[in-house]
Motif scaffolding. Sequence first.
Motif, mmCIF file in Angstrom:
data_model
loop_
_atom_site.group_PDB
_atom_site.id
_atom_site.type_symbol
_atom_site.label_atom_id
_atom_site.label_comp_id
_atom_site.label_asym_id
_atom_site.label_seq_id
_atom_site.Cartn_x
_atom_site.Cartn_y
_atom_site.Cartn_z
ATOM 1 N N ASN A 14 0.808 -1.227 0.000
ATOM 2 C CA ASN A 14 0.000 0.000 0.000
ATOM 3 C C ASN A 14 0.837 1.270 0.000
ATOM 4 O OD1 ASN A 14 -2.553 -1.245 -0.058
ATOM 5 N ND2 ASN A 14 -2.399 -1.666 2.135
ATOM 6 N N ASP A 15 2.110 1.189 -0.352
ATOM 7 C CA ASP A 15 2.946 2.379 -0.445
ATOM 8 C C ASP A 15 2.497 3.222 -1.636
ATOM 9 O OD1 ASP A 15 4.346 1.382 1.687
ATOM 10 O OD2 ASP A 15 6.238 1.118 0.614
ATOM 11 N N TYR A 16 2.719 4.550 -1.539
ATOM 12 C CA TYR A 16 2.375 5.453 -2.628
ATOM 13 C C TYR A 16 3.122 5.069 -3.901
ATOM 14 C CZ TYR A 16 0.327 8.786 0.685
ATOM 15 O OH TYR A 16 -0.445 9.403 1.630
ATOM 16 N N SER A 17 2.462 5.234 -5.039
ATOM 17 C CA SER A 17 3.121 5.050 -6.334
ATOM 18 C C SER A 17 2.519 6.072 -7.300
ATOM 19 C CB SER A 17 2.943 3.618 -6.846
ATOM 20 O OG SER A 17 1.583 3.263 -6.893
ATOM 21 N N VAL A 18 3.046 7.296 -7.227
ATOM 22 C CA VAL A 18 2.524 8.420 -7.995
ATOM 23 C C VAL A 18 3.633 8.953 -8.894
ATOM 24 C CG1 VAL A 18 1.371 10.658 -7.842
ATOM 25 C CG2 VAL A 18 1.035 8.971 -6.029
ATOM 26 N N VAL A 19 3.324 9.153 -10.182
ATOM 27 C CA VAL A 19 4.306 9.508 -11.198
ATOM 28 C C VAL A 19 4.435 11.027 -11.336
ATOM 29 C CG1 VAL A 19 4.922 9.177 -13.642
ATOM 30 C CG2 VAL A 19 3.761 7.368 -12.398
ATOM 31 N N VAL A 20 5.605 11.477 -11.786
ATOM 32 C CA VAL A 20 5.891 12.900 -11.997
ATOM 33 C C VAL A 20 5.071 13.462 -13.163
ATOM 34 C CG1 VAL A 20 8.216 12.849 -11.058
ATOM 35 C CG2 VAL A 20 7.876 12.268 -13.439
ATOM 36 N N TYR A 21 4.893 14.790 -13.165
ATOM 37 C CA TYR A 21 4.176 15.491 -14.230
ATOM 38 C C TYR A 21 4.634 16.950 -14.211
ATOM 39 C CZ TYR A 21 0.883 17.173 -10.639
ATOM 40 O OH TYR A 21 0.311 17.776 -9.547
ATOM 41 N N PRO A 22 4.226 17.790 -15.180
ATOM 42 C CA PRO A 22 4.793 19.144 -15.282
ATOM 43 C C PRO A 22 4.733 19.970 -13.999
ATOM 44 C CG PRO A 22 3.541 18.680 -17.243
ATOM 45 C CD PRO A 22 3.307 17.518 -16.307
ATOM 46 N N ARG A 23 3.650 19.928 -13.283
ATOM 47 C CA ARG A 23 3.510 20.753 -12.086
ATOM 48 C C ARG A 23 4.376 20.250 -10.930
ATOM 49 N NH1 ARG A 23 -2.197 22.479 -9.293
ATOM 50 N NH2 ARG A 23 -1.283 23.300 -7.396
ATOM 51 N N SER A 24 4.707 18.986 -10.942
ATOM 52 C CA SER A 24 5.480 18.371 -9.864
ATOM 53 C C SER A 24 6.481 17.394 -10.483
ATOM 54 C CB SER A 24 4.499 17.649 -8.922
ATOM 55 O OG SER A 24 4.887 17.730 -7.605
ATOM 56 N N PRO A 25 7.594 17.917 -11.037
ATOM 57 C CA PRO A 25 8.453 17.128 -11.922
ATOM 58 C C PRO A 25 9.562 16.299 -11.276
ATOM 59 C CG PRO A 25 9.196 19.391 -11.912
ATOM 60 C CD PRO A 25 7.973 19.337 -11.034
ATOM 61 N N TRP A 26 9.669 16.281 -9.978
ATOM 62 C CA TRP A 26 10.763 15.555 -9.328
ATOM 63 C C TRP A 26 10.251 14.342 -8.561
ATOM 64 C CZ3 TRP A 26 15.646 16.520 -10.407
ATOM 65 C CH2 TRP A 26 15.955 17.742 -10.998
ATOM 66 N N PHE A 27 10.971 13.225 -8.680
ATOM 67 C CA PHE A 27 10.619 12.030 -7.920
ATOM 68 C C PHE A 27 11.178 12.124 -6.507
ATOM 69 C CE2 PHE A 27 9.563 9.307 -11.634
ATOM 70 C CZ PHE A 27 8.429 8.724 -11.096
ATOM 71 N N VAL A 28 10.372 11.677 -5.553
ATOM 72 C CA VAL A 28 10.806 11.525 -4.168
ATOM 73 C C VAL A 28 10.431 10.116 -3.712
ATOM 74 C CG1 VAL A 28 10.707 13.965 -3.491
ATOM 75 C CG2 VAL A 28 8.649 12.581 -3.337
#
Length: 165
Positions: free
Chosen positions: A116-130
């Motif tokens: 159930n860990d987050y798995s959300v991909v980058v996009y223009p408004r939020s372009p950096w992976f953490v």
Amino acid sequence: GASTTGNIYGIYDMSGGAWEYMMGNYNHYSGYSSESYDIETAKQMGRTDGQAVGILNSGYTGKTGFDNKEWTKELGGRDWPESKYYDLYTSSDSNTACGGSPCKGHAMNEIAGWYNDYSVVVYPRSPWFVRGGYHWDGIGTGIFSFHHDDGRAYGPNSFRVILTP
């Protein structure tokens, strides 16, 4: 005993506590532009519509995202390092983000949603992976968690240096 190797040389806190930046970026976007009261920034970006803009910037030269759109003016900053030092993602679709081809074998698809860990991909408004997660993120925080961020220096965000042979 609390590290990954059981001694002082290991990595601590593998399961959250802070979002940790990694060198994974969406199309060389530098950060995020938001509505705010920063009139000077609006002038620098060529905005004449009376709407002020605030910028959250990573410090690299590049565009900023705004509601999934991009500004035409690039922000100045540091040059990007050689491409071998970061992953460049060209799509917000986790299936094609790896240079437009399927991301088969890529950790983003291999571990997405584990425990159930987050798995959300980058996009223009939020372009950096953490990776990781804040301690208050609850069940979404974990060793397999990845998310997007805007690139700004922010108190609860962190980074860690990892050297691989």
